[in-house]
Design an enzyme around this catalytic site. Structure first.
Site, PDB file in Angstrom:
ATOM      1  N   ASN A 233       0.835  -1.228   0.000  1.00 46.01           N
ATOM      2  CA  ASN A 233       0.000   0.000   0.000  1.00 46.01           C
ATOM      3  C   ASN A 233       0.863   1.269   0.000  1.00 46.01           C
ATOM      4  OD1 ASN A 233       1.002   0.195   2.554  1.00 46.01           O
ATOM      5  ND2 ASN A 233      -0.972   0.186   3.616  1.00 46.01           N
TER       6      ASN A 233
ATOM      7  N   TYR B  92       4.358  -3.092  18.735  1.00 45.55           N
ATOM      8  CA  TYR B  92       4.881  -3.702  17.503  1.00 45.55           C
ATOM      9  C   TYR B  92       5.265  -5.151  17.778  1.00 45.55           C
ATOM     10  CZ  TYR B  92       8.505  -5.388  14.400  1.00 45.55           C
ATOM     11  OH  TYR B  92       9.247  -6.193  13.579  1.00 45.55           O
TER      12      TYR B  92
ATOM     13  N   SER C 214       9.842 -11.658  14.223  1.00 44.19           N
ATOM     14  CA  SER C 214      10.903 -10.779  14.729  1.00 44.19           C
ATOM     15  C   SER C 214      11.485 -11.322  16.024  1.00 44.19           C
ATOM     16  CB  SER C 214      10.303  -9.383  15.000  1.00 44.19           C
ATOM     17  OG  SER C 214      11.176  -8.620  15.798  1.00 44.19           O
TER      18      SER C 214
ATOM     19  N   LYS D 179       3.686  -9.065  16.523  1.00 41.53           N
ATOM     20  CA  LYS D 179       4.418 -10.192  15.949  1.00 41.53           C
ATOM     21  C   LYS D 179       4.117 -11.468  16.746  1.00 41.53           C
ATOM     22  CE  LYS D 179       6.443  -8.139  12.521  1.00 41.53           C
ATOM     23  NZ  LYS D 179       6.084  -8.461  11.132  1.00 41.53           N
TER      24      LYS D 179
HETATM   25  C1  WQD Z   1      19.993  -1.131  17.365  1.00 44.37           C
HETATM   26  C2  WQD Z   1      20.898  -0.604  18.458  1.00 44.37           C
HETATM   27  C3  WQD Z   1      19.938   1.137  19.785  1.00 44.37           C
HETATM   28  C4  WQD Z   1      19.769   4.171  16.643  1.00 44.37           C
HETATM   29  C5  WQD Z   1      14.662  -3.083  15.797  1.00 44.37           C
HETATM   30  C6  WQD Z   1      13.313  -3.571  16.127  1.00 44.37           C
HETATM   31  C7  WQD Z   1      13.259  -5.068  16.012  1.00 44.37           C
HETATM   32  C8  WQD Z   1      13.778  -5.509  14.685  1.00 44.37           C
HETATM   33  C9  WQD Z   1      15.174  -4.959  14.458  1.00 44.37           C
HETATM   34  C10 WQD Z   1      12.077  -5.923  13.029  1.00 44.37           C
HETATM   35  C11 WQD Z   1      20.143  -0.364  19.761  1.00 44.37           C
HETATM   36  C12 WQD Z   1      21.147   1.638  19.009  1.00 44.37           C
HETATM   37  C13 WQD Z   1      19.986   2.971  17.298  1.00 44.37           C
HETATM   38  C14 WQD Z   1      20.479   5.333  17.048  1.00 44.37           C
HETATM   39  C15 WQD Z   1      21.617   4.027  18.717  1.00 44.37           C
HETATM   40  N1  WQD Z   1      12.922  -5.064  13.647  1.00 44.37           N
HETATM   41  N2  WQD Z   1      20.892   2.917  18.312  1.00 44.37           N
HETATM   42  N3  WQD Z   1      21.382   5.213  18.067  1.00 44.37           N
HETATM   43  O1  WQD Z   1      15.833  -1.574  18.280  1.00 44.37           O
HETATM   44  O2  WQD Z   1      17.606  -3.424  18.068  1.00 44.37           O
HETATM   45  O3  WQD Z   1      15.545  -3.556  16.767  1.00 44.37           O
HETATM   46  O4  WQD Z   1      15.085  -3.550  14.543  1.00 44.37           O
HETATM   47  O5  WQD Z   1      11.853  -7.047  13.246  1.00 44.37           O
HETATM   48  O6  WQD Z   1      11.916  -5.447  16.161  1.00 44.37           O
HETATM   49  O7  WQD Z   1      13.036  -3.203  17.450  1.00 44.37           O
HETATM   50  O8  WQD Z   1      17.210  -1.825  16.170  1.00 44.37           O
HETATM   51  O9  WQD Z   1      18.599  -0.325  14.815  1.00 44.37           O
HETATM   52  O10 WQD Z   1      16.807   0.704  16.304  1.00 44.37           O
HETATM   53  O11 WQD Z   1      18.852  -0.277  17.335  1.00 44.37           O
HETATM   54  O12 WQD Z   1      22.442   3.959  19.636  1.00 44.37           O
HETATM   55  O13 WQD Z   1      20.310   6.467  16.498  1.00 44.37           O
HETATM   56  O14 WQD Z   1      21.417   0.655  18.056  1.00 44.37           O
HETATM   57  O15 WQD Z   1      19.953   1.649  21.103  1.00 44.37           O
HETATM   58  O16 WQD Z   1      20.994  -0.706  20.826  1.00 44.37           O
HETATM   59  P1  WQD Z   1      16.570  -2.557  17.453  1.00 44.37           P
HETATM   60  P2  WQD Z   1      17.840  -0.359  16.094  1.00 44.37           P
END
Ligand code: WQD
Length: 337
Positions: A33, A151, A126, A155
């Site tokens: 979409n 979210y 996930s 899942k």
């Molecule tokens: C990774 C690490 C942040 C941004 C998400 C979803 C999960 C899955 C994977 C789908 C963390 C750190 C991030 C920033 C930072 N998605 N970070 N500064 O939260 O592990 O997982 O993606 O299935 O469901 O929750 O991924 O990339 O947001 O963070 O320090 O500007 O990087 O704290 O430790 P996350 P992320």
């Protein structure tokens, strides 16, 4: 050629999976979409594969439109279901939108899958279903944890929908794929992460900071109980992730599944901290990254990474790329997108 429906085919994982499906001889079509994707990404898929995959701009919550689509495409042999809202933070602010889109949309999709007795269904789940797992690495038998966000709960509900449907009908076989942290871009440099909404995941934030689209990366906390104080995650290259989907489809089509529902973790099986990811970016690209340490982000788990032994054994799937390749390909894509 087997016709495969990919919902969310214009998205990050969906578009890379279209490439892999085409290269493996399947005939994919997409429903998207375009709430968080641009259909033009299918031109990038065509530039790599020579095939322009058709996208049908349908919202899975539109019951009649979806039913009419399936009446026109009653030769679909498999479904890979990516289409979902996926921002953890946004789901906390807009829970009902997430439950409607991710759960009701999936119920509508499964209704059609059941009625048409489509034989193979792969669900984009996930690692967030595990919550803050006590033991690491997490295996497929690690129980669901307390979901850290709506979210993540959508899942968990999605997986439960499939288990309940499988108990009620025999026609379809299912694979649940629990992704860890997808990242990186296609080796060709012609395809990568291109969300319409601002990036919040670590790797695109890194490349945007490096190219100057944002002032700096803010590392969300360096006081966690980990080896360098920053959070640990299992980053998996998007091309390895796409390959796992084609292998899961083959696994179902060839009837190799022992149970009607099979679950697989998709990670590389080791943890990388945020600060290690920053250094991996600088080493693999030669670029200096502007970053600073900021406060923790609510909802972040200290550390999570996978055991991927089951996928290796049953899907014959082994990730080929590491964090350096993730950073190299993500940077090449950032420079051209
Ligand atoms: C990774 C690490 C942040 C941004 C998400 C979803 C999960 C899955 C994977 C789908 C963390 C750190 C991030 C920033 C930072 N998605 N970070 N500064 O939260 O592990 O997982 O993606 O299935 O469901 O929750 O991924 O990339 O947001 O963070 O320090 O500007 O990087 O704290 O430790 P996350 P992320």
């Amino acid at each position: 050629m087997k016709k495969i429906l990919v919902t969310g085919g214009c998205g990050y994982i969906g578009s890379h999976t279209l490439v892999d499906l085409l290269e493996q001889g399947y005939d994919p079509i997409s429903i998207d979409n375009l709430v968080n994707a641009d259909e033009a990404i299918l031109d990038n898929v065509a530039a790599i594969t020579g095939r322009r995959v058709p996208n049908y701009r349908i919202d899975l919550c539109e019951e009649e439109a979806l039913r009419s689509f399936f009446r026109q495409h009653d030769d679909i042999e498999g479904v890979i279901h990516f289409a979902a809202l996926k921002s953890v933070g946004e789901s906390v602010e807009q829970p009902l939108r997430y439950y409607r889109n991710n759960v009701l949309g999936m119920v509508n999709l499964l209704e059609n899958v059941r009625e048409l007795q489509i034989s193979s269904f792969i669900f984009s789940s996930s690692c967030s279903v595990y919550g803050n797992a006590d033991e690491l690495p997490v295996t497929e038998t690690t129980p669901f944890g307390e979901a850290e966000s709506p979210y993540a709960r959508t899942k968990q509900i999605g997986e439960q929908l499939i288990h309940d449907l499988a108990r009620a009908t025999a026609g379809t076989r299912f694979v649940l794929l629990r992704y860890f942290n997808p990242a990186g871009a296609h080796d060709s440099g012609r395809l990568g992460e291109a969300p319409i909404n601002p990036a919040s995941n670590l790797v695109p934030v890194i490349t945007e900071a490096a190219i100057g689209k944002r002032k700096e990366l803010v590392v969300f906390g360096d006081d966690y109980p980990t080896r360098d104080g920053s959070c640990v995650r299992d980053y998996i290259h998007i091309m390895d992730l796409a390959d796992a989907h084609t292998k899961a489809l083959k696994f179902l089509i060839e009837g190799k599944n022992a149970g009607q529902v099979e679950t697989f973790n998709l990670g590389i099986g080791e943890g990388v901290s945020v600060l290690e990811a920053v250094h991996a970016f600088e080493e693999s690209t030669g670029e200096k990254l502007p970053y600073r340490i900021g406060p923790r982000r609510p909802g972040d788990v200290d550390a999570v990474y996978a055991s991927n032994e089951r996928a290796a054994r049953l899907l014959d799937w082994r990730p080929q790329r590491d964090i350096a390749e993730i950073m190299r390909t993500a940077w090449e894509w950032e420079k051209v997108r």
